[in-house]
Each structure stands twice: as structure tokens, then as C-alpha cells.
Design a protein around this motif. Structure first.
Motif, PDB file in Angstrom:
ATOM      1  N   UNK A   1       0.846  -1.301  -0.033  1.00 35.33           N
ATOM      2  CA  UNK A   1      -0.038   0.157  -0.115  1.00 35.33           C
ATOM      3  C   UNK A   1       0.882   1.252  -0.087  1.00 35.33           C
ATOM      4  N   UNK A   2       1.939   1.424   1.030  1.00 39.99           N
ATOM      5  CA  UNK A   2       2.849   2.485   0.973  1.00 39.99           C
ATOM      6  C   UNK A   2       3.743   2.892  -0.192  1.00 39.99           C
ATOM      7  N   UNK A   3       3.977   1.711  -0.817  1.00 39.09           N
ATOM      8  CA  UNK A   3       5.092   2.027  -1.869  1.00 39.09           C
ATOM      9  C   UNK A   3       4.312   1.816  -3.504  1.00 39.09           C
ATOM     10  N   UNK A   4       2.855   1.193  -3.277  1.00 40.52           N
ATOM     11  CA  UNK A   4       2.166   1.153  -4.349  1.00 40.52           C
ATOM     12  C   UNK A   4       0.994   2.349  -4.665  1.00 40.52           C
ATOM     13  N   UNK A   5       0.000   2.130  -3.611  1.00 43.95           N
ATOM     14  CA  UNK A   5      -1.172   3.045  -3.682  1.00 43.95           C
ATOM     15  C   UNK A   5      -0.606   4.480  -3.277  1.00 43.95           C
ATOM     16  N   UNK A   6       0.056   4.432  -2.289  1.00 53.04           N
ATOM     17  CA  UNK A   6       0.712   5.989  -1.994  1.00 53.04           C
ATOM     18  C   UNK A   6       1.393   6.858  -2.641  1.00 53.04           C
ATOM     19  N   UNK A   7       2.110   6.071  -3.803  1.00 55.85           N
ATOM     20  CA  UNK A   7       2.865   6.405  -4.786  1.00 55.85           C
ATOM     21  C   UNK A   7       2.353   6.726  -6.035  1.00 55.85           C
ATOM     22  N   UNK A   8       1.199   6.291  -6.228  1.00 57.39           N
ATOM     23  CA  UNK A   8       0.338   6.307  -7.499  1.00 57.39           C
ATOM     24  C   UNK A   8       0.729   5.098  -8.239  1.00 57.39           C
ATOM     25  N   UNK A   9       1.585   4.325  -7.875  1.00 59.98           N
ATOM     26  CA  UNK A   9       1.977   2.925  -8.841  1.00 59.98           C
ATOM     27  C   UNK A   9       0.649   2.257  -8.964  1.00 59.98           C
ATOM     28  N   UNK A  10      -0.055   1.909  -8.143  1.00 61.01           N
ATOM     29  CA  UNK A  10      -1.194   1.184  -8.102  1.00 61.01           C
ATOM     30  C   UNK A  10      -2.447   1.922  -7.774  1.00 61.01           C
ATOM     31  N   UNK A  11      -3.760   1.521  -8.046  1.00 60.71           N
ATOM     32  CA  UNK A  11      -4.924   2.203  -7.682  1.00 60.71           C
ATOM     33  C   UNK A  11      -5.289   1.325  -6.581  1.00 60.71           C
ATOM     34  N   UNK A  12      -6.273   1.631  -5.764  1.00 60.58           N
ATOM     35  CA  UNK A  12      -6.914   0.964  -4.469  1.00 60.58           C
ATOM     36  C   UNK A  12      -7.450  -0.486  -5.123  1.00 60.58           C
ATOM     37  N   UNK A  13      -8.090  -0.397  -6.343  1.00 60.21           N
ATOM     38  CA  UNK A  13      -8.649  -1.607  -6.984  1.00 60.21           C
ATOM     39  C   UNK A  13      -7.598  -2.560  -7.258  1.00 60.21           C
ATOM     40  N   UNK A  14      -6.564  -1.950  -7.832  1.00 61.04           N
ATOM     41  CA  UNK A  14      -5.403  -2.841  -8.065  1.00 61.04           C
ATOM     42  C   UNK A  14      -4.734  -3.527  -6.926  1.00 61.04           C
ATOM     43  N   UNK A  15      -4.693  -2.778  -5.739  1.00 62.76           N
ATOM     44  CA  UNK A  15      -4.160  -3.404  -4.568  1.00 62.76           C
ATOM     45  C   UNK A  15      -5.261  -4.602  -4.072  1.00 62.76           C
ATOM     46  N   UNK A  16      -6.239  -4.215  -4.222  1.00 61.68           N
ATOM     47  CA  UNK A  16      -7.335  -5.174  -3.882  1.00 61.68           C
ATOM     48  C   UNK A  16      -7.098  -6.616  -4.673  1.00 61.68           C
ATOM     49  N   UNK A  17      -7.079  -6.139  -6.025  1.00 61.01           N
ATOM     50  CA  UNK A  17      -6.917  -7.452  -6.696  1.00 61.01           C
ATOM     51  C   UNK A  17      -5.539  -8.191  -6.747  1.00 61.01           C
ATOM     52  N   UNK A  18      -4.554  -7.623  -6.373  1.00 58.31           N
ATOM     53  CA  UNK A  18      -3.284  -8.099  -6.152  1.00 58.31           C
ATOM     54  C   UNK A  18      -3.073  -8.983  -4.848  1.00 58.31           C
ATOM     55  N   UNK A  19      -3.870  -8.347  -3.669  1.00 58.87           N
ATOM     56  CA  UNK A  19      -3.792  -8.873  -2.522  1.00 58.87           C
ATOM     57  C   UNK A  19      -4.808 -10.155  -1.891  1.00 58.87           C
ATOM     58  N   UNK A  20      -5.844 -10.154  -2.983  1.00 62.44           N
ATOM     59  CA  UNK A  20      -6.918 -10.946  -2.636  1.00 62.44           C
ATOM     60  C   UNK A  20      -7.421 -11.900  -3.891  1.00 62.44           C
ATOM     61  N   UNK A  21      -8.298 -11.276  -4.913  1.00 66.06           N
ATOM     62  CA  UNK A  21      -8.662 -12.174  -6.060  1.00 66.06           C
ATOM     63  C   UNK A  21      -7.508 -12.507  -7.115  1.00 66.06           C
ATOM     64  N   UNK A  22      -6.596 -11.952  -7.503  1.00 71.07           N
ATOM     65  CA  UNK A  22      -5.608 -12.487  -8.108  1.00 71.07           C
ATOM     66  C   UNK A  22      -4.651 -13.748  -7.421  1.00 71.07           C
ATOM     67  N   UNK A  23      -4.522 -13.172  -6.173  1.00 69.81           N
ATOM     68  CA  UNK A  23      -3.699 -14.318  -5.521  1.00 69.81           C
ATOM     69  C   UNK A  23      -4.684 -15.684  -5.194  1.00 69.81           C
ATOM     70  N   UNK A  24      -5.889 -15.467  -5.193  1.00 69.04           N
ATOM     71  CA  UNK A  24      -6.528 -16.573  -4.971  1.00 69.04           C
ATOM     72  C   UNK A  24      -6.711 -17.275  -6.209  1.00 69.04           C
ATOM     73  N   UNK A  25      -6.731 -16.467  -7.307  1.00 70.17           N
ATOM     74  CA  UNK A  25      -6.914 -17.318  -8.550  1.00 70.17           C
ATOM     75  C   UNK A  25      -5.630 -17.965  -8.741  1.00 70.17           C
ATOM     76  N   UNK A  26      -4.376 -17.398  -8.783  1.00 66.62           N
ATOM     77  CA  UNK A  26      -3.294 -17.933  -8.807  1.00 66.62           C
ATOM     78  C   UNK A  26      -3.118 -19.376  -7.854  1.00 66.62           C
ATOM     79  N   UNK A  27      -3.420 -19.370  -6.877  1.00 68.59           N
ATOM     80  CA  UNK A  27      -3.568 -20.521  -5.865  1.00 68.59           C
ATOM     81  C   UNK A  27      -4.678 -21.365  -5.872  1.00 68.59           C
ATOM     82  N   UNK A  28      -5.627 -21.194  -7.087  1.00 65.45           N
ATOM     83  CA  UNK A  28      -6.774 -22.002  -7.441  1.00 65.45           C
ATOM     84  C   UNK A  28      -7.589 -22.125  -6.284  1.00 65.45           C
TER      85      UNK A  28
END
Length: 154
Positions: free
Chosen positions: A24-51
């Protein structure tokens, strides 16, 4: 460790407790990630990768009741002296982060509240998942497409 018994191989890297705050600090707070991308990376996408999606990584009927309430203004300095991991160092030692989990609900129970760990030992459960899932097939196809190929010339 683990030379003769693979089950004794140490798992992962210290610092798992703080990875979301660091992202969050180095992604969302710097503008490199949106809040939605943070949620996807830390939950939805991770869950999909781990099936394990949609049981994990989604808020839907039939999914596990695991939710993190995020406070984007909360701050802390990461330290092994204050973390909850059973290890004496932290790879993020001394890093100041802004954006922390305020509350975590797991399996419908409040297990984290404003810095207080409330999880009960043994309350977790194994989530069975297939060893091979569609992500590996997709990665294999991407690798094949990226591989250089011979160009026929006249």
C-alpha cells in the motif's frame, strides 16, 4: 534444514505480516497502484493463482467470510520487536508505512482489531486445492509465444 526431510524446510520469507502495508505504502500511496489494483493483487488475483477462487478472494454467497477493513491513514514503523511473527527479525525493519489493516474478519470472526491479534490457535483450517490449475497452462502458453522462433527466408 530439510536435507533429509522436506517437511523441515523453512517456509517463505519473514515479513509476511507487513507485506500488505508495504505494498500500500509503495504502491497506492505513490500512485503506482490504484486501490482496486491493490485489492486485486492481495486477494482476487492471489486466490486465482492458488486456485482457491471464488472460495477466497471474493465477497459472494458461498465464499469464506474473510474481510480486511483497511485504514489508509494509519501509520507504523515496522520492527521485529513489535510484530506477531514467530521470528526474531523482519526484512522491513525500520520502514515507516502508511496504510494498515484496522480489522480482519476470518471465518466470520474478528481476528485482528487495531493492532491486537485475536486469532485463536488451531482455529485455521486447511484449504484443499488442486496441485495444477489453469494459471500454469496460461503461463506455459505465454512462455511458448515469447520464445524466439526461426524465420524462414528465401
Amino acid at each position: 534444514m530439510g536435507k533429509d526431510d522436506f517437511s523441515k524446510i523453512p517456509n517463505g520469507t519473514a515479513g509476511i505480516e507487513d507485506r500488505m502495508a508495504v505494498l500500500w505504502t509503495h504502491g497506492v500511496n505513490t500512485g503506482r497502484l490504484t486501490m482496486e489494483e491493490f485489492v486485486a493483487a492481495t486477494s482476487t488475483n492471489a486466490a486465482k493463482i492458488f486456485n482457491i477462487y471464488p472460495r477466497k478472494g471474493s465477497i459472494a454467497v458461498g465464499a469464506d467470510a474473510d474481510i480486511v477493513i483497511w485504514d489508509p491513514e494509519a501509520t507504523k514503523t515496522i520492527s521485529a520487536k513489535t510484530h506477531h511473527q514467530n521470528i526474531d527479525f523482519n526484512i522491513f525493519e525500520g520502514m515507516e508505512v502508511k496504510g494498515l489493516a484496522a480489522h480482519t474478519i476470518a471465518n466470520g470472526k474478528l481476528v485482528w482489531s487495531n493492532g491486537e491479534l485475536r486469532a485463536e490457535k488451531g482455529a485455521g483450517r486447511y484449504v484443499k486445492r488442486p496441485a495444477y490449475q489453469s494459471m500454469f497452462g496460461a503461463l506455459g502458453k505465454q512462455a511458448d509465444l515469447a520464445r524466439p522462433s526461426k524465420v524462414e527466408r528465401e
